[in-house]
Every structure is written in structure tokens, then in C-alpha cells.
Design a protein around this motif. Structure first.
Motif, PDB file in Angstrom:
ATOM      1  N   ARG A  26       0.623  -1.014  -0.091  1.00 26.73           N
ATOM      2  CA  ARG A  26       0.261  -0.158  -0.666  1.00 26.73           C
ATOM      3  C   ARG A  26       0.681   1.106   0.099  1.00 26.73           C
ATOM      4  N   THR A  27       0.997   2.124  -1.398  1.00 23.87           N
ATOM      5  CA  THR A  27       1.727   3.228  -1.431  1.00 23.87           C
ATOM      6  C   THR A  27       1.509   4.478  -1.081  1.00 23.87           C
ATOM      7  N   ASN A  28       2.181   4.979  -0.463  1.00 25.79           N
ATOM      8  CA  ASN A  28       1.273   6.949  -0.777  1.00 25.79           C
ATOM      9  C   ASN A  28       2.836   7.191  -1.619  1.00 25.79           C
ATOM     10  N   PRO A  29       2.570   8.147  -2.389  1.00 26.71           N
ATOM     11  CA  PRO A  29       4.440   8.439  -2.691  1.00 26.71           C
ATOM     12  C   PRO A  29       4.259   9.754  -2.096  1.00 26.71           C
ATOM     13  N   PRO A  30       5.882   9.925  -1.986  1.00 28.31           N
ATOM     14  CA  PRO A  30       5.323  10.946  -1.103  1.00 28.31           C
ATOM     15  C   PRO A  30       5.042  12.712  -2.850  1.00 28.31           C
ATOM     16  N   VAL A  31       3.817  13.878  -1.563  1.00 28.55           N
ATOM     17  CA  VAL A  31       3.621  14.517  -2.384  1.00 28.55           C
ATOM     18  C   VAL A  31       4.416  15.469  -1.866  1.00 28.55           C
ATOM     19  N   ASP A  32       4.282  16.508  -3.383  1.00 29.02           N
ATOM     20  CA  ASP A  32       4.353  17.562  -3.944  1.00 29.02           C
ATOM     21  C   ASP A  32       4.100  18.916  -3.306  1.00 29.02           C
ATOM     22  N   GLU A  33       3.727  19.245  -2.361  1.00 28.79           N
ATOM     23  CA  GLU A  33       2.258  19.881  -2.367  1.00 28.79           C
ATOM     24  C   GLU A  33       1.911  21.590  -3.689  1.00 28.79           C
ATOM     25  N   LYS A  35       2.773  20.889  -6.730  1.00 26.59           N
ATOM     26  CA  LYS A  35       1.788  20.270  -7.890  1.00 26.59           C
ATOM     27  C   LYS A  35       0.398  19.855  -7.470  1.00 26.59           C
ATOM     28  N   VAL A  36       0.308  19.290  -6.101  1.00 31.97           N
ATOM     29  CA  VAL A  36      -1.215  19.278  -5.961  1.00 31.97           C
ATOM     30  C   VAL A  36      -2.048  19.573  -7.283  1.00 31.97           C
ATOM     31  N   ILE A  37      -3.322  19.631  -7.011  1.00 31.29           N
ATOM     32  CA  ILE A  37      -4.066  20.617  -7.934  1.00 31.29           C
ATOM     33  C   ILE A  37      -4.581  22.024  -7.310  1.00 31.29           C
ATOM     34  N   PHE A  38      -4.785  22.203  -6.059  1.00 27.58           N
ATOM     35  CA  PHE A  38      -5.399  23.262  -5.166  1.00 27.58           C
ATOM     36  C   PHE A  38      -4.381  24.507  -5.442  1.00 27.58           C
ATOM     37  N   ALA A  39      -2.595  23.455  -5.871  1.00 28.81           N
ATOM     38  CA  ALA A  39      -1.475  24.334  -5.667  1.00 28.81           C
ATOM     39  C   ALA A  39      -1.618  24.985  -7.057  1.00 28.81           C
ATOM     40  N   THR A  40      -2.163  24.166  -7.816  1.00 31.06           N
ATOM     41  CA  THR A  40      -1.716  24.875  -9.121  1.00 31.06           C
ATOM     42  C   THR A  40      -2.710  25.598  -9.953  1.00 31.06           C
ATOM     43  N   MET A  41      -3.699  25.798  -8.806  1.00 28.44           N
ATOM     44  CA  MET A  41      -5.251  26.827  -9.658  1.00 28.44           C
ATOM     45  C   MET A  41      -6.035  27.043  -8.957  1.00 28.44           C
ATOM     46  N   LYS A  42      -7.086  27.770  -9.213  1.00 29.82           N
ATOM     47  CA  LYS A  42      -8.006  28.299  -7.689  1.00 29.82           C
ATOM     48  C   LYS A  42      -9.469  26.871  -8.200  1.00 29.82           C
ATOM     49  N   CYS A  55     -12.895  11.878  -4.322  1.00 27.90           N
ATOM     50  CA  CYS A  55     -11.817  11.136  -5.215  1.00 27.90           C
ATOM     51  C   CYS A  55     -10.181  10.819  -4.582  1.00 27.90           C
ATOM     52  N   PHE A  56      -9.832  11.591  -3.923  1.00 28.85           N
ATOM     53  CA  PHE A  56      -8.946  11.530  -3.701  1.00 28.85           C
ATOM     54  C   PHE A  56      -7.909   9.774  -3.161  1.00 28.85           C
ATOM     55  N   ASP A  57      -8.525   8.632  -3.188  1.00 27.87           N
ATOM     56  CA  ASP A  57      -8.370   7.694  -2.053  1.00 27.87           C
ATOM     57  C   ASP A  57      -7.927   7.280  -3.752  1.00 27.87           C
ATOM     58  N   CYS A  58      -7.939   7.206  -4.881  1.00 27.58           N
ATOM     59  CA  CYS A  58      -7.364   6.781  -6.294  1.00 27.58           C
ATOM     60  C   CYS A  58      -6.935   7.203  -7.005  1.00 27.58           C
ATOM     61  N   HIS A  59      -7.364   8.312  -6.759  1.00 30.05           N
ATOM     62  CA  HIS A  59      -6.702   9.472  -7.482  1.00 30.05           C
ATOM     63  C   HIS A  59      -6.172  10.547  -6.755  1.00 30.05           C
ATOM     64  N   SER A  60      -4.573  10.339  -5.997  1.00 30.06           N
ATOM     65  CA  SER A  60      -4.290  11.190  -5.567  1.00 30.06           C
ATOM     66  C   SER A  60      -2.955  10.378  -4.853  1.00 30.06           C
ATOM     67  N   ASN A  61      -1.968  11.502  -3.904  1.00 25.11           N
ATOM     68  CA  ASN A  61      -0.777  10.391  -3.799  1.00 25.11           C
ATOM     69  C   ASN A  61      -1.446   9.989  -1.458  1.00 25.11           C
ATOM     70  N   SER A  62      -2.361  10.706  -1.534  1.00 22.64           N
ATOM     71  CA  SER A  62      -3.195  11.243  -0.404  1.00 22.64           C
ATOM     72  C   SER A  62      -4.059  10.112   0.221  1.00 22.64           C
ATOM     73  N   TRP A  94      -1.212  17.039 -10.260  1.00 26.58           N
ATOM     74  CA  TRP A  94      -1.395  17.231 -11.510  1.00 26.58           C
ATOM     75  C   TRP A  94      -1.006  18.738 -12.420  1.00 26.58           C
ATOM     76  N   GLY A  95       0.434  19.888 -11.501  1.00 25.68           N
ATOM     77  CA  GLY A  95       1.457  20.521 -11.481  1.00 25.68           C
ATOM     78  C   GLY A  95       2.271  20.573 -13.133  1.00 25.68           C
ATOM     79  N   GLU A  96       2.392  18.805 -13.317  1.00 19.47           N
ATOM     80  CA  GLU A  96       3.213  18.101 -14.472  1.00 19.47           C
ATOM     81  C   GLU A  96       2.264  17.710 -15.458  1.00 19.47           C
ATOM     82  N   TYR A  97       0.835  18.549 -15.608  1.00 25.53           N
ATOM     83  CA  TYR A  97       0.471  18.537 -16.704  1.00 25.53           C
ATOM     84  C   TYR A  97       0.482  19.450 -17.523  1.00 25.53           C
TER      85      TYR A  97
END
Ligand code: HEC
Length: 158
Positions: A26-33, A35-42, A55-62, A94-97
Motif C-alpha cells: 500500500r503506497t502513499n508516494p510523497p506529495v509535492d505540495e 504540484k497538488v491541483i489546489f496549488a496550481t489553480m483556483k 476521488c482522492f483515495d484513488c486519484h491522489s497520493n494521499s 496535476w502540476g505536471e500536466y
């Protein structure tokens, strides 16, 4: 008859114990804050809370791993869903997209939600709080459509 039943119960018990030894990580890869969608857009507050809740349980590293993610065979499914989900769409990265990737993601989000395919229905059996109300669905559709338009306009084409 009774003996057969007893043997079957024992066999199932043994099988249950044996499968516990197969433990995918069960992984929780490190989160670069940054790049998280909330940091990259309003993101509107309502949308932020829907994403985190549904959504976050399957579509985030958290991912918040549920207790049954410790128990095979449920664990296999839960871990697979999170790994698969992240591969397709990861709000923590998200910031990598690129703009075009983000636009196509918004398009996918719109389609998946409109079709009732997300949040992944089996997940809702154990997470009834993640279910989207009709208002949540409308808010998500409006958001995905608006953001997709915004990116297309920014790129000078529609
Ligand atoms: C229980 C895990 C789970 C939850 C919760 C979940 N998803 Fe998914 N999602 C998946 C999996 C697994 C896939 C990939 C397989 C598939 O398409 O069925 C996926 C695929 C997608 C895709 C398709 C991406 C692509 O590249 O085609 C989108 C968009 C999506 N999900 C959006 C959402 C949104 C928005 C939410 C919250 C409202 C959500 N999902 C909740 C597991 C989940």
C-alpha cells in the motif's frame, strides 16, 4: 455430511490465512505540495471538498487506506484500484500536466461523472459518504466544462 462440512470450513479458514501472506504494497508516494491541483489553480471550495471526499483515495497520493485494505482478498482490490486510478489521473501531480493534458482530463472527468462511472461504484459500498448528490454532480460537470473551456481559450483555439 457433518464431517465434510467441518473439513470445508477448515479448508476455507486455511485458505484465508494463506492468502494473507500475499501483500501487495500500500503506497502513499510523497506529495509535492506545489504540484497538488489546489496549488496550481483556483478550485472552488465545494469542488475541493468533493474531490477530497470522493476521488482522492484513488486519484491522489494521499490515499486514506481503509481497515479492510489490510485483509486479503479485499486488500488486493483496494490497492489495485488506487494504483490504477493514480495511473490514469493523479490530482497530487496535476502540476505536471501540460495544458492539453489537463484539458483532456477535464473532458474525461466530465464524461466519467456524467456516465455515473466515477466515483468507482464498488467503492461506494464501503464509502457511502463519497456518493455524489445531484448537486455535487452538477457542480462537478460545470466545473470540468468551464475549466476545459478556459484552457482551450488560453491556447488560442477551441
Ligand atoms: C475506488 C477508486 C476510485 C475512486 C474513488 C474514483 N476513481 Fe476514477 N478511476 C479509478 C480507476 C481504477 C480508474 C481506471 C480504470 C477505469 O477507467 O475504469 C479510474 C479512471 C478515472 C478517469 C479516467 C481517466 C482516463 O485517463 O481515462 C477519470 C476522469 C476519473 N477516474 C475520475 C474520477 C473522479 C472525478 C472521481 C471522484 C468523483 C473518481 N474518479 C473516483 C478508480 C477510482
Amino acid at each position: 455430511m457433518k464431517k465434510t462440512l467441518k473439513k470445508a470450513v477448515i479448508a476455507i479458514g486455511v485458505l484465508f490465512i494463506v492468502i494473507q501472506f500475499y501483500r501487495p504494497d500500500r503506497t502513499n508516494p510523497p506529495v509535492d505540495e506545489s504540484k497538488v491541483i489546489f496549488a496550481t489553480m483556483k478550485v472552488p471550495e465545494k469542488i475541493e471538498s468533493i474531490l477530497k471526499r470522493s476521488c482522492f483515495d484513488c486519484h491522489s497520493n494521499s490515499t486514506v487506506w481503509p481497515w479492510y485494505s489490510n485483509v486479503a482478498p479485499a486488500s488486493w482490490l483496494v490497492i489495485r484500484d488506487a494504483n490504477e486510478g493514480r495511473k490514469h489521473l493523479n490530482f497530487s501531480r496535476w502540476g505536471e500536466y501540460s495544458p492539453s493534458k489537463a484539458a483532456s482530463m477535464f473532458n474525461e472527468i466530465y464524461e466519467e461523472i456524467e456516465a455515473g462511472r466515477m466515483p468507482f461504484p464498488p467503492y461506494l459500498i464501503m464509502h457511502s459518504d463519497a456518493k455524489l448528490s445531484p448537486e455535487d454532480i452538477q457542480a462537478m460537470l460545470d466545473w470540468a466544462a468551464d475549466e476545459q473551456d478556459r484552457i482551450m481559450e488560453g491556447n488560442g483555439g477551441g
